[in-house]
Design a protein around this motif. Sequence first.
Motif, PDB file in Angstrom:
ATOM      1  N   LEU A 218      37.507  16.079-110.636  1.00  0.00           N
ATOM      2  CA  LEU A 218      37.889  16.029-112.086  1.00  0.00           C
ATOM      3  C   LEU A 218      36.576  15.671-112.772  1.00  0.00           C
ATOM      4  O   LEU A 218      36.610  16.211-114.168  1.00  0.00           O
ATOM      5  N   THR A 219      35.408  15.097-112.429  1.00  0.00           N
ATOM      6  CA  THR A 219      34.544  14.973-113.438  1.00  0.00           C
ATOM      7  C   THR A 219      33.319  15.792-113.144  1.00  0.00           C
ATOM      8  O   THR A 219      32.158  15.623-113.750  1.00  0.00           O
ATOM      9  N   GLY A 220      33.315  16.874-112.218  1.00  0.00           N
ATOM     10  CA  GLY A 220      32.214  17.596-111.995  1.00  0.00           C
ATOM     11  C   GLY A 220      31.055  16.986-111.374  1.00  0.00           C
ATOM     12  O   GLY A 220      30.029  17.395-111.672  1.00  0.00           O
ATOM     13  N   SER A 221      31.261  15.944-110.434  1.00  0.00           N
ATOM     14  CA  SER A 221      30.330  15.287-109.982  1.00  0.00           C
ATOM     15  C   SER A 221      30.525  15.868-108.494  1.00  0.00           C
ATOM     16  O   SER A 221      31.425  16.594-107.729  1.00  0.00           O
ATOM     17  N   THR A 222      29.393  15.572-107.631  1.00  0.00           N
ATOM     18  CA  THR A 222      29.153  16.103-106.262  1.00  0.00           C
ATOM     19  C   THR A 222      29.946  14.679-105.304  1.00  0.00           C
ATOM     20  O   THR A 222      29.790  13.589-105.697  1.00  0.00           O
ATOM     21  N   PHE A 223      30.681  15.439-104.697  1.00  0.00           N
ATOM     22  CA  PHE A 223      31.147  14.336-103.477  1.00  0.00           C
ATOM     23  C   PHE A 223      30.243  14.164-102.466  1.00  0.00           C
ATOM     24  O   PHE A 223      30.209  15.418-101.730  1.00  0.00           O
ATOM     25  N   LEU A 224      29.850  12.908-102.140  1.00  0.00           N
ATOM     26  CA  LEU A 224      28.630  12.822-101.109  1.00  0.00           C
ATOM     27  C   LEU A 224      29.436  12.611 -99.824  1.00  0.00           C
ATOM     28  O   LEU A 224      28.831  13.189 -98.619  1.00  0.00           O
ATOM     29  N   GLY A 225      30.729  11.956 -99.707  1.00  0.00           N
ATOM     30  CA  GLY A 225      31.334  12.189 -98.586  1.00  0.00           C
ATOM     31  C   GLY A 225      32.081  10.731 -98.334  1.00  0.00           C
ATOM     32  O   GLY A 225      32.006  10.097 -99.350  1.00  0.00           O
ATOM     33  N   SER A 226      32.822  10.716 -97.250  1.00  0.00           N
ATOM     34  CA  SER A 226      33.640   9.571 -97.015  1.00  0.00           C
ATOM     35  C   SER A 226      33.320   8.596 -95.899  1.00  0.00           C
ATOM     36  O   SER A 226      32.730   9.306 -94.892  1.00  0.00           O
ATOM     37  N   ASP A 249      24.513   3.492 -83.555  1.00  0.00           N
ATOM     38  CA  ASP A 249      25.540   3.669 -82.401  1.00  0.00           C
ATOM     39  C   ASP A 249      26.943   3.586 -83.120  1.00  0.00           C
ATOM     40  O   ASP A 249      27.879   3.945 -82.318  1.00  0.00           O
ATOM     41  N   SER A 250      27.227   3.472 -84.416  1.00  0.00           N
ATOM     42  CA  SER A 250      28.526   3.363 -85.181  1.00  0.00           C
ATOM     43  C   SER A 250      29.119   4.666 -85.387  1.00  0.00           C
ATOM     44  O   SER A 250      28.441   5.578 -85.587  1.00  0.00           O
ATOM     45  N   ALA A 251      30.467   4.567 -85.728  1.00  0.00           N
ATOM     46  CA  ALA A 251      31.125   5.668 -86.115  1.00  0.00           C
ATOM     47  C   ALA A 251      30.640   6.080 -87.717  1.00  0.00           C
ATOM     48  O   ALA A 251      30.669   7.094 -87.791  1.00  0.00           O
ATOM     49  N   THR A 252      30.276   4.846 -88.226  1.00  0.00           N
ATOM     50  CA  THR A 252      29.950   5.200 -89.836  1.00  0.00           C
ATOM     51  C   THR A 252      28.443   5.851 -89.695  1.00  0.00           C
ATOM     52  O   THR A 252      28.179   6.717 -90.581  1.00  0.00           O
ATOM     53  N   PHE A 253      27.935   5.638 -88.726  1.00  0.00           N
ATOM     54  CA  PHE A 253      26.468   6.363 -88.801  1.00  0.00           C
ATOM     55  C   PHE A 253      26.409   7.799 -89.167  1.00  0.00           C
ATOM     56  O   PHE A 253      25.565   8.340 -90.053  1.00  0.00           O
ATOM     57  N   SER A 254      27.171   8.503 -88.410  1.00  0.00           N
ATOM     58  CA  SER A 254      27.204  10.086 -88.735  1.00  0.00           C
ATOM     59  C   SER A 254      27.566  10.448 -90.191  1.00  0.00           C
ATOM     60  O   SER A 254      27.105  11.231 -90.817  1.00  0.00           O
ATOM     61  N   ALA A 255      28.456   9.635 -90.841  1.00  0.00           N
ATOM     62  CA  ALA A 255      29.053   9.765 -92.144  1.00  0.00           C
ATOM     63  C   ALA A 255      28.018   9.532 -93.072  1.00  0.00           C
ATOM     64  O   ALA A 255      27.632  10.195 -94.016  1.00  0.00           O
ATOM     65  N   ILE A 256      27.297   8.256 -92.907  1.00  0.00           N
ATOM     66  CA  ILE A 256      26.461   7.932 -93.838  1.00  0.00           C
ATOM     67  C   ILE A 256      25.061   8.878 -93.437  1.00  0.00           C
ATOM     68  O   ILE A 256      24.306   9.131 -94.690  1.00  0.00           O
ATOM     69  N   SER A 257      24.693   9.141 -92.592  1.00  0.00           N
ATOM     70  CA  SER A 257      23.652  10.084 -92.392  1.00  0.00           C
ATOM     71  C   SER A 257      23.782  11.475 -93.165  1.00  0.00           C
ATOM     72  O   SER A 257      22.912  11.948 -93.603  1.00  0.00           O
ATOM     73  N   SER A 258      25.065  11.774 -93.080  1.00  0.00           N
ATOM     74  CA  SER A 258      24.976  13.193 -93.818  1.00  0.00           C
ATOM     75  C   SER A 258      25.036  12.947 -95.305  1.00  0.00           C
ATOM     76  O   SER A 258      24.617  13.827 -96.086  1.00  0.00           O
ATOM     77  N   ILE A 259      25.497  11.803 -95.605  1.00  0.00           N
ATOM     78  CA  ILE A 259      25.519  11.547 -97.252  1.00  0.00           C
ATOM     79  C   ILE A 259      24.056  11.375 -97.605  1.00  0.00           C
ATOM     80  O   ILE A 259      23.606  11.622 -98.752  1.00  0.00           O
ATOM     81  N   CYS A 260      23.395  10.600 -96.948  1.00  0.00           N
ATOM     82  CA  CYS A 260      22.135  10.387 -96.901  1.00  0.00           C
ATOM     83  C   CYS A 260      21.209  11.798 -97.016  1.00  0.00           C
ATOM     84  O   CYS A 260      20.438  11.932 -97.889  1.00  0.00           O
ATOM     85  N   LYS A 261      21.430  12.650 -96.417  1.00  0.00           N
ATOM     86  CA  LYS A 261      20.877  13.862 -96.327  1.00  0.00           C
ATOM     87  C   LYS A 261      21.049  14.858 -97.599  1.00  0.00           C
ATOM     88  O   LYS A 261      20.363  15.241 -98.208  1.00  0.00           O
ATOM     89  N   THR A 262      22.396  14.636 -98.094  1.00  0.00           N
ATOM     90  CA  THR A 262      22.681  15.434 -99.361  1.00  0.00           C
ATOM     91  C   THR A 262      21.957  14.682-100.603  1.00  0.00           C
ATOM     92  O   THR A 262      21.578  15.404-101.322  1.00  0.00           O
ATOM     93  N   LEU A 263      21.941  13.263-100.362  1.00  0.00           N
ATOM     94  CA  LEU A 263      21.493  12.454-101.448  1.00  0.00           C
ATOM     95  C   LEU A 263      19.950  12.889-101.503  1.00  0.00           C
ATOM     96  O   LEU A 263      19.301  13.129-102.560  1.00  0.00           O
TER      97      LEU A 263
END
Length: 270
Positions: A218-226, A249-263
Amino acid sequence: MMGDSNDGNLAQVKHVVLVLSGKGGVGKSTITTELALALRHAGKKVGILDIDLCGPSIPRMLSVGRPDVHQCDSGWVPVYTDAEKNLALMSIGFLLEDPDEAVVWRGPKKTALIGQFVSDVAWGELDVLLVDTPPGTSDEHLAVLENLKKHTKVDGAVLVTTPQAVSTGDVRREITFCKKTGLRILGIVENMSGFVCPHCSECSNIFSKGGGEELAKLTGSTFLGSVPLDPQLSTSIEEGKNFMQSFPDSATFSAISSICKTLLNSLQSD
């Protein structure tokens, strides 16, 4: 307080990113901490400037408690959370006799404190400085932004929301704030996006999903991930275990890592 010797405190900071949320309770400080850890994991030198007076959860996550903060010629020395000094933290909570009392301060006093605080931390060399702000948009945000801009370039903001529509509605105000102040939106993160079963690691969506993605469109922004709700990490905080160690070792790690890469990519491309 301090003279002009602090003008260079942000001189060696390559990128400055504000973390914003439209309201409290969306896990903004958690996302800030996890992003910092992921950046550190990616070999970056990171700082967290915690100016959220509503509850200093970051020091607790990084198990630094309430350290004695020292001053050097150019200002406050941040607290290092690791032996390699790759993750530095400075929380406004460290400087207050009673962090709870600050919540009832009137605007001008808060704004003055924040203004001073922003330029008075001697960060040294950093790849990324993450600024954890209070929920909502207020004079405090303006104070932070104006003071940062005096000393350095602000790359933009990461907006944190949860899947429910009401939270995404709150974030729209943040988007308006960013547009008005000329702050680039680096992207939107949807937090608490599903629940990771501590036994079988399967992720179920308790709330509706996709609010963040919808809002980004809607706002034309990048969706970094969930990022899912991860009981393993919550427990490590509650029990005072080493969040930094359980994080990779957490499930969160892969999600945050890919957000971090995009950022990182979008920071490097501007």
